[in-house]
Motif scaffolding. Sequence first.
Motif, PDB file in Angstrom:
ATOM      1  N   THR A   3       0.843  -1.201   0.000  1.00 41.14           N
ATOM      2  CA  THR A   3       0.000   0.000   0.000  1.00 41.14           C
ATOM      3  C   THR A   3       0.875   1.247   0.000  1.00 41.14           C
ATOM      4  N   VAL A  72      -2.775  -1.004  -3.310  1.00 42.33           N
ATOM      5  CA  VAL A  72      -3.794  -0.093  -2.781  1.00 42.33           C
ATOM      6  C   VAL A  72      -3.160   1.291  -2.616  1.00 42.33           C
ATOM      7  N   VAL A  73      -3.960   2.329  -2.868  1.00 39.16           N
ATOM      8  CA  VAL A  73      -3.494   3.703  -2.647  1.00 39.16           C
ATOM      9  C   VAL A  73      -4.353   4.304  -1.531  1.00 39.16           C
ATOM     10  N   SER A  74      -3.714   4.884  -0.518  1.00 37.75           N
ATOM     11  CA  SER A  74      -4.509   5.524   0.527  1.00 37.75           C
ATOM     12  C   SER A  74      -4.037   6.963   0.723  1.00 37.75           C
ATOM     13  N   ARG A  93      -6.041  10.036  -5.990  1.00 35.62           N
ATOM     14  CA  ARG A  93      -7.032   9.667  -7.018  1.00 35.62           C
ATOM     15  C   ARG A  93      -6.353   9.430  -8.358  1.00 35.62           C
ATOM     16  N   SER A  96      -4.608   6.125  -8.264  1.00 37.98           N
ATOM     17  CA  SER A  96      -5.560   5.021  -8.231  1.00 37.98           C
ATOM     18  C   SER A  96      -6.181   4.780  -9.617  1.00 37.98           C
ATOM     19  N   LYS A 101      -6.089   0.748  -9.319  1.00 38.57           N
ATOM     20  CA  LYS A 101      -6.005   0.101  -8.005  1.00 38.57           C
ATOM     21  C   LYS A 101      -6.963   0.786  -7.042  1.00 38.57           C
ATOM     22  N   ILE A 103      -8.713   2.686  -3.894  1.00 36.95           N
ATOM     23  CA  ILE A 103      -8.305   3.866  -3.114  1.00 36.95           C
ATOM     24  C   ILE A 103      -9.045   3.851  -1.772  1.00 36.95           C
ATOM     25  N   TYR A 299      -8.321  -1.879   4.149  1.00 39.05           N
ATOM     26  CA  TYR A 299      -8.591  -2.655   2.932  1.00 39.05           C
ATOM     27  C   TYR A 299      -8.700  -4.138   3.265  1.00 39.05           C
ATOM     28  N   THR A 310     -14.189   9.824  -1.856  1.00 39.18           N
ATOM     29  CA  THR A 310     -12.864  10.331  -1.508  1.00 39.18           C
ATOM     30  C   THR A 310     -12.833  11.856  -1.324  1.00 39.18           C
TER      31      THR A 310
END
Length: 327
Positions: A3, A72-74, A93, A96, A101, A103, A299, A310
């Motif tokens: 991530t 995963v992108v957070s 964003r 992602s 992937k 978010i 996630y 988001t």
Amino acid sequence: MITLGIEGTAHTLGVGIVDSEEKVLANVLDMYRPPEGGLHPREAANHHADVVTSLILKALDEAQVSMKDIDVVSFSKGPGLGPCLRVAATAARALSVRLRKPIIGVNHCIAHIEIGRAVTGCHDPALLYASGGNTQIIAFNNGRYRIFGETLDVGIGNMFDKLGRELGLGFYAGPTLEKLAKDGDKLLDLPYSVKGMDVSFSGIMTAALALRKKGHSLEDIAYSVQETCFAMLAEVTERAMAHIGKGEVLLGGGVAQNMRLRQMIQDMAEERGAVMYVPDRRLCMDNGAMIAWLGNVMYESGVRMDIADTVVDQRFRTDEVDVTWRD
Ligand code: ATP
Ligand code: FE2
């Protein structure tokens, strides 16, 4: 699973990369320091926009992974300053969508507690979160992280920074005050401001400036400010721990780097038969690794978000989050 998390609630733009085994693969950051005066949200946001791309590349390099390894992108969804939050959210964003992937937008305060739980080995602590903009005591209770006490006006670090500026100590005054305090020994009278489980700091600053005008030394003022503020924090933290029956206390936020605060919380914990935990400096301050780690945890517990979810939330409350990853 890997991530990548982007932090951007206030002065710091941070990018972190973690894997599911609680390993921090990268944690890079760049802090905006205003040339003079306080933090201007739009200028901080411009800074973040300038550095975010290069920090993402630097983090990938440090982690020795490539874009396509990211699962995963957070990002920090709040609480924080709107313009700063939007830079981090926009970058997340874009990544992602580009990488196709998922978010996850995370709560910044909960990220402080979860990274602390992951790296220090504590299980169910009360978190004393003391940073520039935030001062809260948070603990898990009945499915949520709840705030048991907090500042009624400014965050403790912001008060230190403002006081430091007025005293001519330059911006980001916490570390300078800590150094000066070591040479102070006279405990000057400052308002000890605890109301129930809450604290307030702005009266202390006004009183400290008045003491300076009366000719007291910077050392004695720094010493007295620290002793008073930290005693207040120790008192409300202890009360929260007793109230909810927690045997662990975790420190988080930039002010947790202060050795005198650590010592006072440690003494309080010892007297109660409790244990204190403090993450590394780079994981205490605002950073991307904690955002990545909470994104990973959420996630894996089944949380999913659409781009429509988001939107940033400047007043994102800790207790709004349904904690799906803990029993
Ligand atoms: P947040 O967005 O969580 O409110 P922040 O943007 O203020 O955080 P942090 O890195 O968590 O960033 O904390 C910075 C604050 O910590 C500053 O106000 C700084 O003066 C204070 N600080 C840093 N080191 C020390 C120290 N040794 N003693 C006291 N305060 C410190
Ligand atoms: Fe923070």
